[in-house]
Motif scaffolding. Structure first.
Motif, PDB file in Angstrom:
ATOM      1  N   CYS A   8      -2.212  -1.360  -2.813  1.00 24.13           N
ATOM      2  CA  CYS A   8      -3.606  -1.797  -2.635  1.00 24.13           C
ATOM      3  C   CYS A   8      -4.497  -1.425  -3.817  1.00 24.13           C
ATOM      4  CB  CYS A   8      -4.189  -1.253  -1.341  1.00 24.13           C
ATOM      5  SG  CYS A   8      -3.352  -1.792   0.152  1.00 24.13           S
ATOM      6  N   ARG A  26       5.731  -2.207   3.437  1.00 24.60           N
ATOM      7  CA  ARG A  26       4.969  -3.327   2.865  1.00 24.60           C
ATOM      8  C   ARG A  26       3.478  -3.013   2.992  1.00 24.60           C
ATOM      9  NH1 ARG A  26       6.210  -4.880   8.038  1.00 24.60           N
ATOM     10  NH2 ARG A  26       4.527  -5.849   9.175  1.00 24.60           N
ATOM     11  N   TYR A  27       2.667  -3.839   2.343  1.00 23.75           N
ATOM     12  CA  TYR A  27       1.230  -3.695   2.496  1.00 23.75           C
ATOM     13  C   TYR A  27       0.562  -5.041   2.277  1.00 23.75           C
ATOM     14  CZ  TYR A  27       0.946  -3.480  -2.632  1.00 23.75           C
ATOM     15  OH  TYR A  27       1.048  -3.746  -3.978  1.00 23.75           O
ATOM     16  N   ALA A  28      -0.672  -5.129   2.743  1.00 26.06           N
ATOM     17  CA  ALA A  28      -1.491  -6.327   2.563  1.00 26.06           C
ATOM     18  C   ALA A  28      -2.912  -5.853   2.291  1.00 26.06           C
ATOM     19  CB  ALA A  28      -1.459  -7.194   3.816  1.00 26.06           C
ATOM     20  N   THR A 171      -3.496 -10.606   0.081  1.00 33.60           N
ATOM     21  CA  THR A 171      -2.282 -10.547  -0.720  1.00 33.60           C
ATOM     22  C   THR A 171      -1.287  -9.627  -0.028  1.00 33.60           C
ATOM     23  OG1 THR A 171      -3.591 -10.853  -2.727  1.00 33.60           O
ATOM     24  CG2 THR A 171      -1.393  -9.932  -2.996  1.00 33.60           C
ATOM     25  N   HIS A 172      -0.045 -10.053   0.031  1.00 37.66           N
ATOM     26  CA  HIS A 172       1.013  -9.278   0.674  1.00 37.66           C
ATOM     27  C   HIS A 172       2.000  -8.789  -0.379  1.00 37.66           C
ATOM     28  CE1 HIS A 172      -0.085 -10.714   4.699  1.00 37.66           C
ATOM     29  NE2 HIS A 172      -0.363 -11.841   4.090  1.00 37.66           N
ATOM     30  N   TYR A 173       2.540  -7.589  -0.155  1.00 37.28           N
ATOM     31  CA  TYR A 173       3.632  -7.106  -0.988  1.00 37.28           C
ATOM     32  C   TYR A 173       4.656  -6.434  -0.079  1.00 37.28           C
ATOM     33  CZ  TYR A 173       6.460  -5.006  -4.530  1.00 37.28           C
ATOM     34  OH  TYR A 173       7.524  -4.674  -5.319  1.00 37.28           O
ATOM     35  N   ASP A 175       5.870 -10.261  -1.212  1.00 43.35           N
ATOM     36  CA  ASP A 175       5.258 -11.525  -0.806  1.00 43.35           C
ATOM     37  C   ASP A 175       6.218 -12.433  -0.044  1.00 43.35           C
ATOM     38  OD1 ASP A 175       6.862 -12.362  -2.870  1.00 43.35           O
ATOM     39  OD2 ASP A 175       5.235 -13.056  -4.141  1.00 43.35           O
ATOM     40  N   VAL A 180       6.509 -10.145   6.640  1.00 46.99           N
ATOM     41  CA  VAL A 180       5.130  -9.832   6.987  1.00 46.99           C
ATOM     42  C   VAL A 180       4.849 -10.276   8.422  1.00 46.99           C
ATOM     43  CG1 VAL A 180       2.721 -10.255   6.394  1.00 46.99           C
ATOM     44  CG2 VAL A 180       4.438 -10.113   4.586  1.00 46.99           C
ATOM     45  N   GLU A 184      -2.044  -9.506  10.788  1.00 46.70           N
ATOM     46  CA  GLU A 184      -3.016  -9.159   9.756  1.00 46.70           C
ATOM     47  C   GLU A 184      -4.353  -9.603  10.250  1.00 46.70           C
ATOM     48  OE1 GLU A 184      -1.599  -7.447   7.164  1.00 46.70           O
ATOM     49  OE2 GLU A 184       0.246  -7.939   8.076  1.00 46.70           O
TER      50      GLU A 184
END
Length: 184
Positions: A8, A26-28, A171-173, A175, A180, A184
């Motif tokens: 992030c 993961r993160y968004a 944005t996702h990682y 991706d 995911v 969200e």
């Protein structure tokens, strides 16, 4: 996740994994700076940042959420409402905190219905809410300690990332859409 990934835009994955004693899956995130042509005389528009960091199912918590917005605490109390910082600060069970690294005023609330949280009001009125979702009830105090450490590391960086041009849409990682959730 690679150690050199900047989660992030706030913290290296390796440092976050050491802090949480858990692997980041993961993160968004997204952020919106102040519009360059903000009209005068109207309510001020503040930059915002929203970040969700996910961990494996077998950890004491499944997710850390970071919300940096104007004047309110997110998902607070029994009704998981958005409430003004001053009102949340008066809630029973809230414990005030201070920081030698970040200007402002804050509190932690361990018994929050939606998960233990830390909230911080910056001198400009912005409010940061960091929350641990689906926390193990036996480890709530550890979750608060982890959030406090996470805040000490990222608290000064968050306003700068939120204000960074240009706007960053969700944005996702990684991706890979298969990795995911749709929550969200």
């Amino acid at each position: 996740m690679n150690d050199n990934i900047n989660v992030c835009e706030l913290i290296d994955a390796k440092q976050l994994e050491e802090l949480t004693s858990s692997q980041v899956v993961r993160y968004a995130y997204e952020h919106t700076p102040v519009p360059a042509n903000q009209p005068t005389g109207e309510e001020t528009i503040f930059p915002t940042l929203h970040c969700r960091i996910y961990f494996p199912d077998d950890t004491p918590f499944s997710k850390i959420e970071v919300h940096y917005i104007a004047r309110t605490v997110e998902d607070f109390g029994e009704g998981m409402a958005t409430v003004p910082f001053d009102r949340a600060l008066l809630h029973e069970g809230v414990e005030e905190i201070s920081s030698s690294n970040v200007e402002g005023q804050g509190f932690v609330y361990e018994n929050n219905t939606s998960g233990p949280l830390l909230s911080w009001r910056y001198p400009d009125g912005h409010v940061l809410t960091m929350r641990v979702s689906y926390a193990d009830n036996d480890k709530l105090h550890q979750s608060i300690q982890m959030l406090t450490s996470f805040f000490e590391i990222t608290g000064n960086r968050i306003p700068h990332v939120a204000a960074d041009e240009p706007e960053l849409e969700l944005t996702h990682y990684p991706d890979d859409p298969a990795s995911v959730n749709n929550d969200e």
